[in-house]
Design a protein around this motif. Structure first.
Motif, PDB file in Angstrom:
ATOM      1  N   PRO A   1      42.135  52.554  30.198  1.00 14.70           N
ATOM      2  CA  PRO A   1      43.372  52.481  30.980  1.00 14.70           C
ATOM      3  C   PRO A   1      43.112  51.910  32.378  1.00 14.70           C
ATOM      4  O   PRO A   1      42.161  52.305  33.052  1.00 14.70           O
ATOM      5  CB  PRO A   1      43.813  53.937  31.071  1.00 14.70           C
ATOM      6  N   GLU A   2      43.969  50.987  32.756  1.00 14.59           N
ATOM      7  CA  GLU A   2      43.883  50.333  34.064  1.00 14.59           C
ATOM      8  C   GLU A   2      45.294  49.937  34.473  1.00 14.59           C
ATOM      9  O   GLU A   2      46.174  49.773  33.638  1.00 14.59           O
ATOM     10  CB  GLU A   2      42.982  49.098  33.948  1.00 14.59           C
ATOM     11  N   TYR A   3      45.512  49.807  35.768  1.00 14.64           N
ATOM     12  CA  TYR A   3      46.830  49.392  36.246  1.00 14.64           C
ATOM     13  C   TYR A   3      47.101  47.949  35.818  1.00 14.64           C
ATOM     14  O   TYR A   3      46.230  47.089  35.962  1.00 14.64           O
ATOM     15  CB  TYR A   3      46.931  49.476  37.771  1.00 14.64           C
ATOM     16  N   PRO A   4      48.301  47.682  35.311  1.00 16.88           N
ATOM     17  CA  PRO A   4      48.637  46.304  34.921  1.00 16.88           C
ATOM     18  C   PRO A   4      48.500  45.302  36.083  1.00 16.88           C
ATOM     19  O   PRO A   4      48.096  44.166  35.871  1.00 16.88           O
ATOM     20  CB  PRO A   4      50.090  46.404  34.456  1.00 16.88           C
ATOM     21  N   GLN A   5      48.815  45.750  37.302  1.00 20.70           N
ATOM     22  CA  GLN A   5      48.689  44.866  38.464  1.00 20.70           C
ATOM     23  C   GLN A   5      47.239  44.429  38.664  1.00 20.70           C
ATOM     24  O   GLN A   5      46.969  43.299  39.064  1.00 20.70           O
ATOM     25  CB  GLN A   5      49.178  45.550  39.758  1.00 20.70           C
ATOM     26  N   THR A   6      46.315  45.326  38.392  1.00 22.09           N
ATOM     27  CA  THR A   6      44.895  45.015  38.542  1.00 22.09           C
ATOM     28  C   THR A   6      44.489  43.917  37.580  1.00 22.09           C
ATOM     29  O   THR A   6      43.869  42.928  37.978  1.00 22.09           O
ATOM     30  CB  THR A   6      44.037  46.273  38.296  1.00 22.09           C
TER      31      THR A   6
ATOM     32  N   ALA B   1      46.142  46.224  29.598  1.00 20.97           N
ATOM     33  CA  ALA B   1      45.733  46.988  30.779  1.00 20.97           C
ATOM     34  C   ALA B   1      45.908  48.479  30.542  1.00 20.97           C
ATOM     35  O   ALA B   1      45.026  49.282  30.874  1.00 20.97           O
ATOM     36  CB  ALA B   1      46.537  46.546  31.993  1.00 20.97           C
ATOM     37  N   LEU B   2      47.031  48.859  29.973  1.00 18.05           N
ATOM     38  CA  LEU B   2      47.296  50.273  29.724  1.00 18.05           C
ATOM     39  C   LEU B   2      46.343  50.852  28.681  1.00 18.05           C
ATOM     40  O   LEU B   2      46.030  52.048  28.712  1.00 18.05           O
ATOM     41  CB  LEU B   2      48.752  50.477  29.310  1.00 18.05           C
ATOM     42  N   SER B   3      45.857  50.023  27.774  1.00 16.46           N
ATOM     43  CA  SER B   3      44.918  50.506  26.762  1.00 16.46           C
ATOM     44  C   SER B   3      43.523  50.747  27.332  1.00 16.46           C
ATOM     45  O   SER B   3      42.712  51.421  26.708  1.00 16.46           O
ATOM     46  CB  SER B   3      44.833  49.509  25.600  1.00 16.46           C
TER      47      SER B   3
END
Length: 165
Positions: free
Chosen positions: A36-41, A32-34
């Motif tokens: 980039p996006e929120y891990p919760q998403t 998710a971080l790569s």
């Protein structure tokens, strides 16, 4: 990843993403971080709690090296399947006609009235009263009921189901 969409049609793309991440031994948070996006998403997507947006689906496609639009296309197939299921649920007879004792072992609201027609017709014609039988006749039609019950059993008098042994 070469993907034949046919076998994945209707499955939430998050479940497919979850499987793909496990197959590639990728953790959700770093993935998710790569982006980039929120891990919760990403976590909500993989659990089927959230649908993919075009933006996120393109990020996932690029990160996994699959053809752009693949994940969003899977989302569209899933949305179609959900709508078909909603329409199918709407296609059922008036449930207030049937006594609860007839379907004591199942939730009547979750019955698939198209797929399970044989067992439903058999049950009603084995245990139902004339009002319930008439409701089934009205819903399925005389030909379909005759196919299940037998040709001589369904006429104007709604004879009781007889089993052939």
């Amino acid at each position: 990843m070469e993907m034949s969409l046919e076998k994945y049609k209707g499955i939430h793309p998050g479940l497919i993403l979850e499987r793909e991440l496990k197959k590639r031994k990728l953790k959700k948070r770093p993935f998710a971080l790569s982006l980039p996006e929120y891990p919760q998403t990403i976590n909500d997507i993989t659990k089927g709690k959230r649908n993919l947006t075009p933006e996120v689906s393109l990020k996932i496609d690029r990160a996994l090296g699959i053809e752009e639009g693949t994940m969003y296309l899977l989302q569209a197939y899933h949305a179609i399947r959900v709508e078909q299921f909603k329409a199918q649920i709407k296609r059922r007879p008036d449930l207030s006609i049937f006594r609860k004792a007839l379907f004591w072992d199942t939730d009547v609201s979750k019955l698939d009235w198209e797929r399970q027609y044989k067992s439903i017709i058999k049950r009603i014609f084995e245990r139902g009263d004339s009002r319930e039988k008439q409701a089934i006749l009205d819903f399925y039609g005389k030909d379909k009921v005759k196919e299940v019950v037998g040709s001589s059993s369904v006429d104007g008098n709604l004879a009781i189901f007889t089993q052939n042994k």
